[in-house]
Design an enzyme around this catalytic site. Structure first.
Site, short mmCIF file in Angstrom:
data_model
loop_
_atom_site.label_atom_id
_atom_site.label_comp_id
_atom_site.label_asym_id
_atom_site.label_seq_id
_atom_site.Cartn_x
_atom_site.Cartn_y
_atom_site.Cartn_z
N LYS A 104 0.89 -1.17 0.00
CA LYS A 104 0.00 0.00 0.00
C LYS A 104 0.93 1.22 0.00
CE LYS A 104 -4.19 1.51 2.39
NZ LYS A 104 -5.06 1.69 1.23
C1 LIG Z 1 -6.45 -0.36 -3.98
C2 LIG Z 1 -7.15 -0.94 -2.80
N1 LIG Z 1 -7.65 -2.18 -2.87
C3 LIG Z 1 -8.28 -2.76 -1.85
C4 LIG Z 1 -8.45 -2.09 -0.64
C5 LIG Z 1 -9.15 -2.75 0.50
O1 LIG Z 1 -8.24 -3.02 1.54
P1 LIG Z 1 -8.68 -3.05 3.05
O2 LIG Z 1 -9.83 -3.99 3.15
O3 LIG Z 1 -7.50 -3.55 3.78
O4 LIG Z 1 -9.06 -1.65 3.44
C6 LIG Z 1 -7.96 -0.78 -0.52
C7 LIG Z 1 -8.12 -0.03 0.72
O5 LIG Z 1 -7.23 0.03 1.51
C8 LIG Z 1 -7.28 -0.21 -1.62
O6 LIG Z 1 -6.79 1.04 -1.53
#
Ligand SMILES: Cc1ncc(COP(=O)(O)O)c(C=O)c1O
Length: 311
Positions: A157
């Site tokens: 991330k």
């Molecule tokens: C690109 C992306 N995909 C998926 C997610 C979902 O991740 P999470 O469930 O950990 O928030 C997020 C959010 O953080 C994201 O930014």
């Protein structure tokens, strides 16, 4: 955006308006940062941070993937977050820890630039709106493909990587939709601009696999566990674009958005055009889990001890 009083910045609590960086901050120029999006919910026990350890663990893994040593331990960042929520007197909030290359070195070689850490918390309502959570959103398949693992690191991330989501989000917004769905490098369905995606076909839940370039969502992990506990079959496999149009139900999950039904994609109505039974069943149990109302998932909440106010 709503504000809070204090931000944790490199080990200190500073006033919200004083949490500043130099314009030559490395991360500002080259996107050299990693971050998390976490939520704390108002529970009977106090503010409960949802899967806090898992989010921090992903933060350390994202940092490692970009060769960024975090100058604090995971426990220190966990305690700092507790202290910050208590100091801001918040019962419920969004939590944004960010680790980034700071000021002191320009150029693409980043390893001599200092690594800085901030944590901000603030009240933030449903990212795609309460209306969207209740009735579903309209989405558009983006002309932008999701970053692939041969040029970037979808599992991380990382700040710079989000330019991909930003382009998709702007495109869908300008076209009049509430969210973008990105395909992966092979043309299969990948995820939303900030959410994982699921299609329900013939009573089974299908979601793209780790190899599709998804971010390995914490909510995805949670929903797969809940779906399993409710007795639904979940299949992780490549998903063709048209399978979205043909699905009985489609929904998205992410920390900012939570669980959001999708009622229309590229002007095709999904199922009845209303949140379907499986989406609603998952949404109800998930909401209970987030708010500490389901015994089975209580260990997902890291409860903040808030000092009682003097009366
Ligand atoms: C690109 C992306 N995909 C998926 C997610 C979902 O991740 P999470 O469930 O950990 O928030 C997020 C959010 O953080 C994201 O930014």
């Amino acid at each position: 955006m709503e504000q809070a009083d204090l931000i944790w910045h490199n080990g200190e609590l500073v006033a919200w308006e004083d949490a500043k960086v130099h314009v030559l901050t490395h991360g500002l120029h080259y996107g050299t940062g990693v971050f998390e999006g976490i939520r704390a919910y108002d529970t009977a026990q106090g503010p409960g941070i949802f899967r806090h350890h898992d989010h921090l663990d992903r933060l350390y893994k994202s940092a490692e993937l970009y060769y960024m040593p975090i100058p604090y331990t995971l426990d220190e960042l966990r305690s700092a977050t507790h202290e910050l929520i208590a100091a801001n007197e918040l019962r419920e909030c969004y939590i944004r820890p960010i680790v980034f290359r700071g000021y002191g070195q320009m150029g693409l070689f980043p390893l001599d630039a200092p690594v800085e850490v901030s944590i901000a918390v603030w009240p933030w309502g449903a990212y795609l709106g309460e209306e969207g959570k209740l009735h579903g959103v309209r989405a558009k398949v983006s002309s932008w493909r999701r970053i692939s693992s041969d040029s970037l690191i979808p599992h991380a991330k990382a700040s710079g990587q989000y330019l991909n989501s930003v382009l998709a989000k702007i495109e869908s917004h300008k076209a009049g939709y509430e969210e973008a769905i990105l395909l992966d490098a092979h043309g299969f369905v990948c995820e939303g601009s900030g959410e994982n995606i699921y299609a329900v076909r013939d009573g089974r839940i299908i979601t793209p696999p780790q190899t599709a370039g998804i971010l390995d969502g914490i909510n995805r992990k949670s929903l797969l566990r809940i779906a399993h506990d409710l007795g639904y079959e979940v299949i992780e496999r490549d998903l063709a674009r048209a399978e979205l149009y043909l699905a009985d139900e489609v929904f998205l999950s992410g920390t900012a958005a939570e669980l959001v039904p999708v009622r229309e994609i590229d002007d095709h109505q999904i199922g009845t055009g209303r949140p379907g039974p499986i989406t609603q069943a998952l949404q109800a149990v998930f909401d209970d889990a987030l708010h500490g109302r389901d015994e089975r998932y209580l260990d997902w909440l890291d409860v903040v001890k808030v000092p009682s106010k003097a009366t």
